[in-house]
Design an enzyme around this catalytic site. Structure first.
Site: not given
Ligand code: IMP
Length: 384
Positions: A32, A279, A281, A60-61
């Site tokens: 991501g 998202t 920080g 998040g963007h």
């Molecule tokens: P969740 O999607 O909130 O359940 O998080 C699960 C894992 O995915 C965690 O390690 C988060 O940091 C990562 N993660 C979820 N969405 C993003 C993203 O948009 N960018 C980077 N990491 C993400």
């Protein structure tokens, strides 16, 4: 291409965008935060529809609306283009209050997105209880995932248990008129009507629930197959799939990261790259590029080309390491010259050209888009 004016790049993108065909997907090839938003922003004007398929407000963007920075979590990055239809697919889990906030931010800026917003009635709703459960599970488990605490896991869990609540039950809010009862029929009608669709992947391939670094993954399918599934599109309609990868690598949350680095180099790259979660920080973990990871992402998605982003972040590095095989790092001499804002491959320092060519050779995929700075004009666009 050469020159860096907005109109020059837009004209060039127009030419290249034609070769992307009727349906193009943009997919994150790492964990991501690869910088998909900038490419989407450049391309969206060439498409009729921008569609998100999976995930939720964990994404998040940052978008600039009337000179003011906002972080969007649910609306796709291409949503600001005035003539583009915006789709939120059936594979998504939607936090309605976050979505309403994003709609409101745009409204205040004079952009009424509701008439061009189409939300699958089958997408699931993320509730306050999901968010609380997410935080509680995270707190209590020993192998912490480091979730974004946006309720993603519990919402997908309830979906799989068949006790979830879908958008179709959300008939009171201002978005009820946007609900599409059958997203597969809606999307396939767009195809029949020769509309061009840009699929905006969320998160990255290595966070995929099936193919990622389980259990340190998100709860959805982050590959192009997941995106097609979430939108109800058959694979044969896909013409191109752009894999987006940083010239180095970052990860937020827990889990394996073989080429992770610490200390001064990591701090320098983090600061130069602004590597803090949009998202949450949280400071992102930083490491070197991994060729085996890119190869893996490419085999799962069938990438037709790369967008290598943030090349300029490596400008100050004396030596640049790369995971060339599983567990084995190789070293490249850095270029130690600014590549910021360069828009022509030939104008890159020789070492930077070699670095990109190494990625192309090892993956067998051309790097047609190379990001050299945060501005939309800071992009090298190569034709095949
Ligand atoms: P969740 O999607 O909130 O359940 O998080 C699960 C894992 O995915 C965690 O390690 C988060 O940091 C990562 N993660 C979820 N969405 C993003 C993203 O948009 N960018 C980077 N990491 C993400």
């Amino acid at each position: 291409m050469s020159g860096g004016s907005d109109s020059a790049i837009i004209k060039y993108v127009k030419d290249v965008a034609d070769s992307l065909g009727q349906v193009c997907a943009v997919i994150g090839a790492q964990w991501g935060d690869e910088g998909k938003g900038k490419l989407i922003d450049l391309l969206a004007g060439e498409f009729d529809v921008v569609a998100r398929a999976c995930g939720g407000a964990n994404a998040g963007h940052t978008v600039i609306v009337n000179g003011k920075k906002h972080v969007f979590h649910l609306l796709p990055s291409g949503a600001l283009h005035p003539n583009v239809q915006v789709v939120l697919g059936a594979g998504m889990v939607i936090d309605v209050s976050t979505l309403l906030e994003e709609i409101e931010v745009l409204k205040k800026a004079g952009v009424d997105i509701l008439p061009r917003l189409h939300i699958s009635a089958a997408a699931h709703i993320v509730t306050q209880e999901h968010k609380e459960r997410d935080a509680k599970i995270e707190e209590e488990r020993s192998n912490k995932i480091g979730t974004t605490k946006r309720g993603i896991g519990p919402a997908y869990g309830d979906k799989a248990l068949r006790v979830g609540m879908r958008m179709e039950s959300n008939l009171q809010s201002p978005i009820s008129n946007c609900l599409v009862s059958n997203i597969a029929e809606f999307m396939n009608d767009l195809i029949k009507n020769k509309k061009r669709i840009l699929i905006e992947g969320a998160q990255g391939v290595l966070l995929d629930i099936d193919h990622g670094t389980y259990p340190y993954v998100t709860s959805s399918s982050t590959t192009v197959m997941g995106a097609l599934q979430g939108l109800g599109l058959p694979p044969k309609v896909l013409h191109s799939c752009i894999g987006v990868a940083k010239a180095y690598c970052t990860r937020v949350g827990e889990g394996p990261f073989a080429a992770e680095i610490q200390g001064d180099t990591a701090n320098r790259i983090r600061e130069r790259g602004g590597e803090y979660g949009a998202t949450t920080g949280r400071p992102r973990r930083v490491g070197w590029l991994s060729i085996p990871d890119l190869q893996y992402a490419a085999l799962l998605n069938g990438f037709t080309c790369w967008n290598i982003t943030k090349l300029d972040v490596l400008d100050e590095e004396k030596m640049i390491s790369v995971e060339v095989e599983r567990g084995r790092l190789g070293e490249f001499p850095g270029w130690q010259t600014s590549t910021s804002g360069i828009t022509s491959f030939e104008k890159l320092p020789q070492q930077a050209q070699s670095y990109i060519q190494f990625i192309e050779e090892k993956t067998g995929i051309p790097a047609l888009w190379i990001g050299t700075g945060p501005d939309r004009r800071d992009m090298i666009v190569k034709s095949i």
